[in-house]
Design a protein around this motif. Structure first.
Motif, PDB file in Angstrom:
ATOM      1  N   GLU A 189       1.158   5.205  -5.164  1.00 39.64           N
ATOM      2  CA  GLU A 189      -0.301   5.670  -5.524  1.00 39.64           C
ATOM      3  C   GLU A 189      -0.870   4.946  -6.464  1.00 39.64           C
ATOM      4  OE1 GLU A 189      -0.325   9.227  -7.725  1.00 39.64           O
ATOM      5  OE2 GLU A 189       1.131   8.471  -9.343  1.00 39.64           O
ATOM      6  N   LEU A 190      -2.060   4.472  -6.388  1.00 39.22           N
ATOM      7  CA  LEU A 190      -2.746   3.802  -7.057  1.00 39.22           C
ATOM      8  C   LEU A 190      -3.976   4.456  -7.832  1.00 39.22           C
ATOM      9  CD1 LEU A 190      -3.635  -0.023  -6.534  1.00 39.22           C
ATOM     10  CD2 LEU A 190      -5.133   1.494  -7.833  1.00 39.22           C
ATOM     11  N   VAL A 191      -4.160   4.784  -8.863  1.00 37.48           N
ATOM     12  CA  VAL A 191      -5.260   5.647  -9.266  1.00 37.48           C
ATOM     13  C   VAL A 191      -6.173   5.038 -10.378  1.00 37.48           C
ATOM     14  CG1 VAL A 191      -5.908   7.884 -10.599  1.00 37.48           C
ATOM     15  CG2 VAL A 191      -3.706   7.801  -9.226  1.00 37.48           C
ATOM     16  N   ILE A 192      -7.545   4.753  -9.821  1.00 39.43           N
ATOM     17  CA  ILE A 192      -8.622   4.024 -10.373  1.00 39.43           C
ATOM     18  C   ILE A 192      -9.412   4.915 -11.139  1.00 39.43           C
ATOM     19  CG2 ILE A 192     -10.494   2.431 -10.238  1.00 39.43           C
ATOM     20  CD1 ILE A 192      -9.033   1.367  -7.670  1.00 39.43           C
ATOM     21  N   PRO A 193      -9.491   4.937 -12.721  1.00 41.04           N
ATOM     22  CA  PRO A 193     -10.356   5.929 -13.167  1.00 41.04           C
ATOM     23  C   PRO A 193     -11.854   5.697 -12.842  1.00 41.04           C
ATOM     24  CG  PRO A 193      -8.847   4.745 -14.912  1.00 41.04           C
ATOM     25  CD  PRO A 193      -8.734   4.132 -13.373  1.00 41.04           C
ATOM     26  N   THR A 207     -12.103   0.152  -2.505  1.00 42.52           N
ATOM     27  CA  THR A 207     -12.404  -0.186  -1.110  1.00 42.52           C
ATOM     28  C   THR A 207     -11.978  -1.685  -0.959  1.00 42.52           C
ATOM     29  OG1 THR A 207     -14.197   1.109  -0.945  1.00 42.52           O
ATOM     30  CG2 THR A 207     -14.460  -0.511   0.687  1.00 42.52           C
ATOM     31  N   ARG A 208     -12.383  -2.534  -1.793  1.00 40.13           N
ATOM     32  CA  ARG A 208     -11.801  -4.079  -1.849  1.00 40.13           C
ATOM     33  C   ARG A 208     -10.189  -4.033  -1.755  1.00 40.13           C
ATOM     34  NH1 ARG A 208      -9.869  -7.839  -5.431  1.00 40.13           N
ATOM     35  NH2 ARG A 208     -10.510  -6.698  -7.307  1.00 40.13           N
ATOM     36  N   LEU A 209      -9.532  -3.275  -2.731  1.00 35.49           N
ATOM     37  CA  LEU A 209      -8.316  -3.243  -2.696  1.00 35.49           C
ATOM     38  C   LEU A 209      -7.530  -2.854  -1.434  1.00 35.49           C
ATOM     39  CD1 LEU A 209      -7.298  -2.203  -6.474  1.00 35.49           C
ATOM     40  CD2 LEU A 209      -7.159  -4.469  -5.486  1.00 35.49           C
ATOM     41  N   GLY A 217       4.592  -5.266  -1.902  1.00 32.65           N
ATOM     42  CA  GLY A 217       4.848  -6.134  -3.184  1.00 32.65           C
ATOM     43  C   GLY A 217       3.209  -6.094  -3.537  1.00 32.65           C
ATOM     44  N   ALA A 218       2.254  -6.442  -2.632  1.00 32.38           N
ATOM     45  CA  ALA A 218       0.826  -6.578  -3.292  1.00 32.38           C
ATOM     46  C   ALA A 218       0.249  -5.251  -3.795  1.00 32.38           C
ATOM     47  CB  ALA A 218       0.058  -7.074  -2.116  1.00 32.38           C
ATOM     48  N   PHE A 219       0.722  -4.021  -3.234  1.00 33.98           N
ATOM     49  CA  PHE A 219       0.330  -2.709  -3.716  1.00 33.98           C
ATOM     50  C   PHE A 219       0.836  -2.570  -5.002  1.00 33.98           C
ATOM     51  CE2 PHE A 219      -0.054   1.655  -4.190  1.00 33.98           C
ATOM     52  CZ  PHE A 219      -0.842   2.207  -3.725  1.00 33.98           C
ATOM     53  N   ALA A 220       2.227  -2.646  -5.165  1.00 34.39           N
ATOM     54  CA  ALA A 220       2.682  -2.745  -6.610  1.00 34.39           C
ATOM     55  C   ALA A 220       2.088  -3.496  -7.619  1.00 34.39           C
ATOM     56  CB  ALA A 220       4.236  -2.942  -6.289  1.00 34.39           C
ATOM     57  N   ALA A 221       1.946  -4.515  -7.308  1.00 33.14           N
ATOM     58  CA  ALA A 221       1.142  -5.630  -8.227  1.00 33.14           C
ATOM     59  C   ALA A 221      -0.081  -4.902  -8.532  1.00 33.14           C
ATOM     60  CB  ALA A 221       0.893  -6.989  -7.679  1.00 33.14           C
ATOM     61  N   ALA A 222      -0.923  -4.451  -7.614  1.00 31.50           N
ATOM     62  CA  ALA A 222      -2.265  -3.906  -7.885  1.00 31.50           C
ATOM     63  C   ALA A 222      -2.144  -2.694  -8.790  1.00 31.50           C
ATOM     64  CB  ALA A 222      -3.025  -3.747  -6.503  1.00 31.50           C
ATOM     65  N   ALA A 223      -1.009  -1.867  -8.303  1.00 32.35           N
ATOM     66  CA  ALA A 223      -0.904  -0.739  -9.286  1.00 32.35           C
ATOM     67  C   ALA A 223      -0.640  -1.090 -10.591  1.00 32.35           C
ATOM     68  CB  ALA A 223       0.186   0.156  -8.735  1.00 32.35           C
ATOM     69  N   ARG A 224       0.202  -1.971 -10.958  1.00 38.32           N
ATOM     70  CA  ARG A 224       0.504  -2.487 -12.298  1.00 38.32           C
ATOM     71  C   ARG A 224      -0.963  -2.960 -13.257  1.00 38.32           C
ATOM     72  NH1 ARG A 224       4.968  -4.827  -9.635  1.00 38.32           N
ATOM     73  NH2 ARG A 224       6.892  -3.593  -9.738  1.00 38.32           N
ATOM     74  N   SER A 225      -1.595  -3.426 -12.291  1.00 42.22           N
ATOM     75  CA  SER A 225      -2.758  -3.954 -12.920  1.00 42.22           C
ATOM     76  C   SER A 225      -4.146  -2.805 -13.020  1.00 42.22           C
ATOM     77  CB  SER A 225      -3.611  -5.209 -11.930  1.00 42.22           C
ATOM     78  OG  SER A 225      -2.532  -6.484 -11.868  1.00 42.22           O
ATOM     79  N   TYR A 226      -4.134  -2.202 -11.872  1.00 41.80           N
ATOM     80  CA  TYR A 226      -5.435  -1.311 -12.241  1.00 41.80           C
ATOM     81  C   TYR A 226      -5.130   0.196 -11.872  1.00 41.80           C
ATOM     82  CZ  TYR A 226      -7.558  -5.350 -10.215  1.00 41.80           C
ATOM     83  OH  TYR A 226      -7.927  -6.798  -9.782  1.00 41.80           O
ATOM     84  N   SER A 227      -3.672   0.768 -11.917  1.00 42.21           N
ATOM     85  CA  SER A 227      -3.792   2.138 -11.903  1.00 42.21           C
ATOM     86  C   SER A 227      -3.747   2.752 -13.414  1.00 42.21           C
ATOM     87  CB  SER A 227      -2.465   2.500 -11.103  1.00 42.21           C
ATOM     88  OG  SER A 227      -2.086   3.871 -11.035  1.00 42.21           O
ATOM     89  N   PRO A 230       0.889   7.461 -14.491  1.00 44.09           N
ATOM     90  CA  PRO A 230       1.877   7.076 -15.295  1.00 44.09           C
ATOM     91  C   PRO A 230       2.968   6.249 -14.382  1.00 44.09           C
ATOM     92  CG  PRO A 230       1.462   9.621 -15.574  1.00 44.09           C
ATOM     93  CD  PRO A 230       0.367   8.951 -14.511  1.00 44.09           C
ATOM     94  N   THR A 231       2.662   6.330 -13.046  1.00 39.94           N
ATOM     95  CA  THR A 231       3.749   5.724 -12.204  1.00 39.94           C
ATOM     96  C   THR A 231       3.046   4.188 -12.424  1.00 39.94           C
ATOM     97  OG1 THR A 231       2.004   6.156 -10.352  1.00 39.94           O
ATOM     98  CG2 THR A 231       4.131   7.590 -10.735  1.00 39.94           C
ATOM     99  N   ALA A 232       2.039   3.714 -12.781  1.00 35.41           N
ATOM    100  CA  ALA A 232       1.533   2.423 -12.827  1.00 35.41           C
ATOM    101  C   ALA A 232       2.861   1.226 -13.079  1.00 35.41           C
ATOM    102  CB  ALA A 232       0.554   2.074 -13.740  1.00 35.41           C
ATOM    103  N   ALA A 233       3.544   1.552 -14.103  1.00 34.83           N
ATOM    104  CA  ALA A 233       4.674   0.626 -14.638  1.00 34.83           C
ATOM    105  C   ALA A 233       5.628   0.242 -13.408  1.00 34.83           C
ATOM    106  CB  ALA A 233       5.233   1.021 -16.017  1.00 34.83           C
ATOM    107  N   ASN A 234       5.965   1.365 -12.500  1.00 33.62           N
ATOM    108  CA  ASN A 234       6.888   1.137 -11.404  1.00 33.62           C
ATOM    109  C   ASN A 234       6.165   1.052  -9.982  1.00 33.62           C
ATOM    110  OD1 ASN A 234       9.520   1.803 -10.629  1.00 33.62           O
ATOM    111  ND2 ASN A 234       8.950   3.759  -9.664  1.00 33.62           N
ATOM    112  N   GLY A 235       5.149   0.093 -10.222  1.00 32.41           N
ATOM    113  CA  GLY A 235       4.159  -0.281  -8.955  1.00 32.41           C
ATOM    114  C   GLY A 235       3.778   1.061  -8.336  1.00 32.41           C
ATOM    115  N   GLY A 236       3.542   2.216  -8.988  1.00 28.83           N
ATOM    116  CA  GLY A 236       2.903   3.396  -8.127  1.00 28.83           C
ATOM    117  C   GLY A 236       3.847   3.968  -7.320  1.00 28.83           C
TER     118      GLY A 236
END
Length: 418
Positions: A189-193, A207-209, A217-227, A230-236
């Motif tokens: 998951e990637l949760v954008i406020p 939409t862009r992401l 790997g790309a999803f995990a990196a985006a989750a760490r940057s934008y999510s 609480p799962t962000a640190a684990n790549g979502g």
């Protein structure tokens, strides 16, 4: 136990009353309009036109009433803006009904009110009485239902003959009804406020992401940057979930993904969410089921130490109930409902929880919302008949045409402020 039972039985009514009382206070409607000059001026302001849709006025009073009603329904977004949009749409629907000579009979309106109230396990009369207790007029509810009834009649008449449902459509719908409940999924998951006023920016980023992400790997990196989850640190990354534990609208999107695919943006209250499907486990022996959940929502000050204390010490909803003893009734609500009726943001958290586990990912008006799963039950439903499925598929097809029809009416309307 008695206190919990009372809360479960009355939770929708208590939540309704508490929420509306707060809204009324915020709108300056905590007391009846008086007979003096101040009260008379307030009354004039309330019933003065706020805007016109063609030649029909929408008053400030109607907007405030709709805001309070939407609060009962736990509608997301800016309720003032959404109330205005809905009232404009209702005016357009009723104007078109008048032009076409379409009317709703008293029996049809009563049936619509009864069906709507039944979602809260109330009769129409009981729901009207509960709404009246906190200042929502019966006409507000009746007008809301009437606009929906006449619009359904208009849409069916206008598009009759243009929409067909084949036997293949029915077969596909029946298969889709069963399959999600026979699956477990492994996803991220990637949760954008989406803060008030910034919803469009959050949706644009999601939409862009969604279009750019092609690998885990790309999803995990985006989750760490934008999510913000609480799962962000684990790549979502989430653990295995039963698809039936998720809201049906989200489960449907997940079902359409292949391993490694990223979903389209999913809008929930206060956020936009992306999912990536990592794996699927099929259980071909599973029976089609629906899921009913019971959950507690406890509002506490947004304090990390207090959140940690409660998560470390509270293991059951009974313990949470004792923790809330002596606090205002709206601080803790315990609700039982089919998963299809649970608000999306809460449903997403519940889908990740086991019995007795607690989530602290959500906030509301400066409070931290602790969500605890009290129970989850699979409900066996009789398999729908082909005629019932045909009606469901027909309604789904008509829904898209109806939105286009309403957009045409809105584009042609003259909407202005006084």
């Amino acid at each position: 136990m008695q206190r919990k039972a009372a809360r479960v039985k009355q939770t929708k009514r208590v939540a309704m009353a508490a929420a509306l009382a707060g809204v009324m206070a915020g709108l300056g409607m905590g007391a009846p309009v008086g007979t003096g000059s101040t009260g008379a001026a307030l009354a004039r302001n309330l019933f003065a036109p706020r805007l016109y849709v063609n030649d029909q006025a929408i008053s400030e009073y109607e907007i405030q009433q709709r805001v309070m009603f939407m609060k009962v329904l736990r509608a997301p977004g800016n309720l003032q803006e959404e109330a205005v949009k809905e009232l404009i749409s209702d005016r357009l629907r009723m104007s078109e009904a008048k032009r076409l000579g379409v009317k709703a009979t008293a029996e049809e309106v009563t049936a619509g009110m009864t069906e709507f109230a039944g979602r809260a396990n109330l009769t129409a009369e009981q729901l009207v009485a509960e709404l009246q207790k906190v200042g929502i007029a019966p006409e507000t509810f009746r007008d809301f239902v009437t606009a929906g009834v006449v619009w359904r009649k208009i849409v069916r008449d206008r598009f009759r003959g243009q929409v067909s449902v084949s036997e293949a459509d029915i077969d596909k719908a029946l298969e889709a009804t069963a399959r999600p409940r026979a699956l477990r999924v492994l996803m991220s998951e990637l949760v954008i406020p989406a803060e008030p006023g910034k919803e469009d920016a959050a949706l644009a980023l999601a939409t862009r992401l969604s279009g750019e992400i092609k690998t885990e790997g790309a999803f995990a990196a985006a989750a760490r940057s934008y999510s913000a989850a609480p799962t962000a640190a684990n790549g979502g990354r989430l653990d295995w979930l039963s698809l039936s534990n998720l809201p049906p609208s989200i489960a449907g999107q997940i079902l359409g993904l292949g391993p490694g695919d990223t979903s389209a943006p999913v809008e929930v209250p206060g956020a936009v969410v992306l999912f990536q499907l990592r794996d699927v486990a099929r259980d071909t022996t599973a029976e089609p089921v629906k899921v009913s959940v019971e959950w507690a929502e406890y509002l506490i000050p947004d304090d990390a130490a207090e959140v940690a204390r409660l998560k470390g010490t509270i293991r059951t909803c009974n313990e949470l109930n004792r923790e809330a003893r002596g606090l205002p009734a709206d601080r803790l609500t315990i609700t039982k409902a089919p998963m299809s009726e649970v608000p999306k943001d809460v449903a997403l958290e519940l889908g990740k929880l086991d019995l007795g586990e607690m989530s602290s990912a959500l906030t509301r008006s400066g409070y931290r919302r602790l969500i605890m799963l009290c129970g989850r039950q699979q409900v066996m439903d009789p398999e729908p008949t082909r005629d019932q499925v045909r009606d469901q598929v027909m309604n789904q097809k008509l829904s898209g045409l109806a939105e286009g029809y309403l957009a045409e009416l809105r584009a042609a309307a003259f909407i202005r402020e006084p």
